[in-house]
Design a protein around this motif. Sequence first.
Motif, short mmCIF file in Angstrom:
data_model
loop_
_atom_site.label_atom_id
_atom_site.label_comp_id
_atom_site.label_asym_id
_atom_site.label_seq_id
_atom_site.Cartn_x
_atom_site.Cartn_y
_atom_site.Cartn_z
N ASP A 137 18.70 -0.98 -10.52
CA ASP A 137 18.82 -0.19 -11.75
C ASP A 137 18.93 1.29 -11.39
O ASP A 137 17.95 1.94 -11.03
N ASP A 138 20.14 1.84 -11.46
CA ASP A 138 20.37 3.23 -11.07
C ASP A 138 19.65 4.22 -11.97
O ASP A 138 19.38 5.36 -11.56
N SER A 139 19.31 3.81 -13.18
CA SER A 139 18.65 4.75 -14.09
C SER A 139 17.23 5.07 -13.63
O SER A 139 16.69 6.13 -13.96
N ILE A 140 16.62 4.16 -12.88
CA ILE A 140 15.25 4.40 -12.40
C ILE A 140 15.27 5.13 -11.06
O ILE A 140 14.39 5.94 -10.76
N SER A 141 16.29 4.87 -10.26
CA SER A 141 16.47 5.56 -8.98
C SER A 141 15.24 5.43 -8.09
O SER A 141 14.53 6.40 -7.82
N ARG A 175 0.80 -1.23 0.00
CA ARG A 175 0.00 0.00 0.00
C ARG A 175 0.83 1.27 0.00
O ARG A 175 0.38 2.30 -0.51
N PHE A 176 2.04 1.23 0.60
CA PHE A 176 2.78 2.48 0.78
C PHE A 176 4.20 2.46 0.22
O PHE A 176 4.74 3.52 -0.06
N ALA A 177 4.81 1.31 0.08
CA ALA A 177 6.19 1.25 -0.42
C ALA A 177 6.38 0.05 -1.34
O ALA A 177 7.22 -0.82 -1.10
N PRO A 178 5.61 -0.01 -2.43
CA PRO A 178 5.64 -1.20 -3.28
C PRO A 178 6.99 -1.47 -3.92
O PRO A 178 7.28 -2.62 -4.28
N TRP A 179 7.82 -0.44 -4.09
CA TRP A 179 9.13 -0.66 -4.71
C TRP A 179 10.05 -1.54 -3.86
O TRP A 179 11.05 -2.04 -4.34
N MET A 180 9.67 -1.74 -2.56
CA MET A 180 10.47 -2.58 -1.68
C MET A 180 10.03 -4.04 -1.70
O MET A 180 10.62 -4.88 -1.01
N ARG A 209 8.88 -4.54 -27.25
CA ARG A 209 9.31 -5.93 -27.45
C ARG A 209 10.67 -6.23 -26.82
O ARG A 209 11.15 -7.35 -26.92
N SER A 210 11.32 -5.24 -26.27
CA SER A 210 12.63 -5.48 -25.67
C SER A 210 12.50 -5.60 -24.16
O SER A 210 11.70 -4.90 -23.53
N GLN A 211 13.28 -6.48 -23.58
CA GLN A 211 13.32 -6.68 -22.14
C GLN A 211 11.90 -6.77 -21.57
O GLN A 211 11.46 -5.96 -20.76
N VAL A 212 11.18 -7.79 -22.02
CA VAL A 212 9.77 -7.96 -21.65
C VAL A 212 9.59 -8.05 -20.14
O VAL A 212 8.68 -7.43 -19.57
N ALA A 213 10.47 -8.79 -19.47
CA ALA A 213 10.33 -8.98 -18.02
C ALA A 213 10.46 -7.65 -17.29
O ALA A 213 9.69 -7.34 -16.38
N GLN A 214 11.46 -6.84 -17.72
CA GLN A 214 11.64 -5.56 -17.05
C GLN A 214 10.45 -4.63 -17.31
O GLN A 214 9.99 -3.93 -16.41
N ARG A 215 9.95 -4.66 -18.54
CA ARG A 215 8.80 -3.81 -18.86
C ARG A 215 7.57 -4.20 -18.04
O ARG A 215 6.85 -3.34 -17.53
N ASN A 216 7.36 -5.50 -17.89
CA ASN A 216 6.24 -5.96 -17.07
C ASN A 216 6.39 -5.48 -15.62
O ASN A 216 5.42 -5.07 -14.98
N SER A 217 7.63 -5.54 -15.13
CA SER A 217 7.88 -5.08 -13.76
C SER A 217 7.60 -3.59 -13.64
O SER A 217 7.00 -3.13 -12.65
N LEU A 218 8.03 -2.82 -14.64
CA LEU A 218 7.79 -1.38 -14.61
C LEU A 218 6.29 -1.07 -14.61
O LEU A 218 5.82 -0.19 -13.88
N PHE A 223 10.49 -6.58 -7.12
CA PHE A 223 11.14 -5.47 -7.81
C PHE A 223 12.61 -5.33 -7.40
O PHE A 223 13.19 -4.23 -7.49
N ALA A 224 13.21 -6.44 -6.99
CA ALA A 224 14.62 -6.41 -6.58
C ALA A 224 15.52 -5.97 -7.74
O ALA A 224 16.47 -5.20 -7.54
N GLU A 225 15.23 -6.44 -8.95
CA GLU A 225 16.04 -6.06 -10.11
C GLU A 225 15.93 -4.57 -10.39
O GLU A 225 16.92 -3.91 -10.71
#
Length: 566
Positions: free
Chosen positions: A219-223, A204-209, A255-264, A213-215
Amino acid sequence: FAEFSTKEHNWLIPDNVQEEPYLIAARISPTNVGFLLNARQVACEFGYLTPAEFVEQTSRTLNTIRKMPRHRGHLYNWYDTRTLQPLPPLFISTVDSGNLVASLWTLQQGCLHLLDQPILRRGLAEGFLDHLQELSELGTFPKRLLTRIQAKSRTDDWTVAVVKFPAAALARIGANETDPAGKARWFAEQALVRLNQFRRVLVRFAPWMLPDFAELRRDDSISLPRQDLSLKELPDVLTRLAARLHLALESNPPRSQVAQRNSLERLLSLVSGARMDSVRLIQDLQSLAAEAGKLAEQMEFGFLWSRQRKLMSIGFETEKDQIHSACYDLLASESRLGTFVAVAKDEIPSETWFLLARAHTTDRGRPVLISWTGTMFEYLMPTLWMRSYPGTLLDRSHRSAVLSHQEFTAPKRVPWGISECAYAERYADGNYGYHAFGVPQLAIFHGDVDALVISPYSTFLALNVLPTAALQNLRRMHQDGWFGIYGFYEAADFTSSQSRSWRHNPELVRCWMAHHQGMTLLALANVLADGIVQTWFHSHPRVQATELLLHERPVNYLPSTASVAV
């Protein structure tokens, strides 16, 4: 508090619960109301409630209070918890109202304090681990696994250690022949609740943890945000995070990096919901704070003040429409809290505080303020909220009183700590009697001097005065079996009913009183969390404007020459 503050009792708390015969006293006083509110704050501090749970439960209770008949803002002395009707005779108790105002101010500031706390407080893990610790001591959870989890909980990845805990290990724990009372099962069930609530906080409050979403966290680009964000920071941080996630998705071909896109995409969806939940939680805490402050401000104290004696009356008799003729006139009394808040509310003159009697007695050469019955309760109950400053008149008496209690029972070779409490004799309806027991050397009024009744909550009150001695005393009580399903029993009565002498093996008073359990919890919070209840109370502007009253020095105090300005 958690088990008996139910819909049946309108989310209030029954005055007491008795073990045998099983009785629930379905009545409540203003003091009990205050301790219920503050007990939930302590539970939140210890990690036994999440902020969202705290808000939900506290809102229910405040909604109930709004429905209860009041007089000039005050709750009456007693109510039926099921019907919410005041119980006769209708009386406004000054001391109870003072306790309630202190609790409401503490609640108000505690709610605002939560806004500045991390939504992912390490205390949530500690609360969960407390349950595992108990299961380990009961022999139903491996100590080696507990040690491993405790070590992980002290690292920066503590959230992962908790959320990945195998819930199935708790589900398998049930009542068996070595646990006929089901204690292990209860702690396992509660541990599972805490685990699920922690996971809910993440979603509910900190889903990025979340582990999913460990990968992305690498990823420093997402920060992705840090995990120690305060609640009030969350909405803006989550807004910016959503923008970065949108940008990452736009720059990431479908179509690139499908797993990462799904995570995003999944994280973006959760972040949008988390922002709304965080805004709602902030608003709820602010509303609770405002409501608590409003209830306290509505309570008028001026009409409880005796113009003739310039002291606070013990209360107002509504049926006679007049204040009681008796007044509170001692500084060493639980009532000083009511006088303090009345002064802080600017409804009585500050001289009333200085008119409280400061008569002293000496016990073994130690000066100590004299009290009415010589109880630990009179000296120490107000310190649950009000700070005791070193070298002051009150601080000296607090320490002297505790030492007197220790020395009073030492020759009898029993634990120490005497206050008003229930005792072994029962009324016709099966309920225990109730009386103010004390140490005669400290008392004006000498009641039942032949009685010897020790109450564990008295020792909890002393934790901030002599912590080592108090802890040793509590361990002794625990070893002697003064402990039941809801914690320490109300008291141990050493009085012999035949000869009015003292006996070696006490009769345990097997009940739990809401206000004494509340005092226990608040005292524990102060000693374990660096005076947190006092911090909440003293954060209130009215308290800050009045706390100089608590700095009064003893009359024989002389500053050293080094501290005198030349």
